[in-house]
Design an enzyme around this catalytic site. Structure first.
Site, short mmCIF file in Angstrom:
data_model
loop_
_atom_site.label_atom_id
_atom_site.label_comp_id
_atom_site.label_asym_id
_atom_site.label_seq_id
_atom_site.Cartn_x
_atom_site.Cartn_y
_atom_site.Cartn_z
N HIS A 183 0.83 -1.20 0.00
CA HIS A 183 0.00 0.00 0.00
C HIS A 183 0.87 1.25 0.00
CE1 HIS A 183 -4.01 -1.50 0.19
NE2 HIS A 183 -3.87 -2.11 1.35
N CYS A 257 0.62 1.90 -5.88
CA CYS A 257 -0.27 2.76 -6.65
C CYS A 257 0.31 4.17 -6.81
CB CYS A 257 -1.63 2.85 -5.98
SG CYS A 257 -2.57 1.32 -6.03
N ARG A 266 0.33 2.38 -11.68
CA ARG A 266 1.27 1.71 -10.80
C ARG A 266 2.67 2.28 -10.96
NH1 ARG A 266 -2.91 0.71 -9.32
NH2 ARG A 266 -3.91 -1.28 -8.83
#
Length: 277
Positions: A183, A257, A266
């Site tokens: 993340h 991300c 990405r």
């Protein structure tokens, strides 16, 4: 005279009643607006602060557990985290990976010469169980120490503050591509500052057997979430073919991300193995 007074009284009462009703409507609307604002603020605090606190605490505990186990019972057995599987779309900051993608399986790396017919074959431990932590990733440039778990499930891996190993990609320290996702925002956000990495920065991956040292080589600032070429055994972007490699090697790929707080694209960082400890 009295007739005039009686005619005016109802008009005055009606005006006051309307003003009071309007005031009540405004008051109720204001209360509802404030309540919604408070709820939204609490949700933002939960996502941007509380999930980070929980995930970071869990990740720190898992790192301590792994390192305590390895220090008590060190093993020289080879790492087997490069068992074949199915790679999905690139996962990362807020976007969810899809491990059920129909893309072909990534070739698993297996460096070294084949043993002779009479030589005993080394015992290879089983592949890590899904969602099980099996390594520790350290990036000094980012001040990051985080556990690596098998798979890229949001609920059982990424949302716990871990970094996830793409199923079907290579193992740590092996010829192939050891591809990881994490993340960038919320839930520990281990890859929050991945964009700060530059060629030459060192990355350490510790397993039960040994520690592998990688050096950052290439950075792909933005690509499609479905650009699975970047996590193949010989990584090369399918969207931007000028980024990638042509020859087999021991690669490490980090994905997350971009831009921040979105899952539109990405960010990809590639590193090469330079030493083993």
């Amino acid at each position: 005279m009295w007739a005039r007074v009686r005619e005016r009284v109802p008009v005055v009462v009606q005006a006051r009643g309307r003003r009071r009703a309007g005031a009540r409507v405004l008051w109720v609307s204001a209360e509802a607006f404030v309540t919604c604002g408070v709820l939204v603020l609490l949700l933002v605090v939960h996502q941007l602060w509380w999930t980070n606190q929980q995930a970071r605490a869990e990740a720190r505990d898992q790192v301590r557990v792994l390192e305590r186990e390895w220090d008590i019972s060190p093993s020289d057995s080879s790492d087997s985290s490069d068992q074949p599987g199915q790679p999905g779309q690139l996962d990362g900051a807020g976007g969810g990976g899809d491990p059920s993608s129909s893309e072909p399986a990534v070739e698993s790396g297996s460096g070294g010469a084949a043993p002779s017919a009479g030589a005993p074959r080394p015992t290879v431990p089983p592949a890590p169980a899904p969602s099980a932590a099996f390594a520790v990733l350290r990036i000094p440039r980012l001040g990051l120490t985080v556990p690596v778990a098998e798979g890229i499930s949001k609920r059982s891996v990424l949302d716990k503050g871990y970094v996830g190993h793409y199923p079907g990609t290579g193992g740590a320290g092996r010829v192939g591509n050891f591809a990881l996702a994490g993340h960038r925002n919320t839930h520990g956000e281990p890859f929050r500052y991945l964009n700060r990495l530059a060629p030459g920065d060192r990355i350490f991956v510790r397993t039960r057997a040994r520690t592998y040292v990688y050096r950052v080589d290439l950075v792909l600032g933005s690509t499609s979430p479905r650009d699975v070429g970047v996590i193949r055994a010989v990584p090369r972007s399918l969207v931007k073919p000028s980024y990638g490699y042509d020859a087999p090697g021991a690669y490490l790929t980090l994905t997350t991300c971009t831009p921040e707080f979105t899952s539109t694209y990405r960010l990809v960082v590639w590193a090469k193995l330079v030493s083993t400890r």
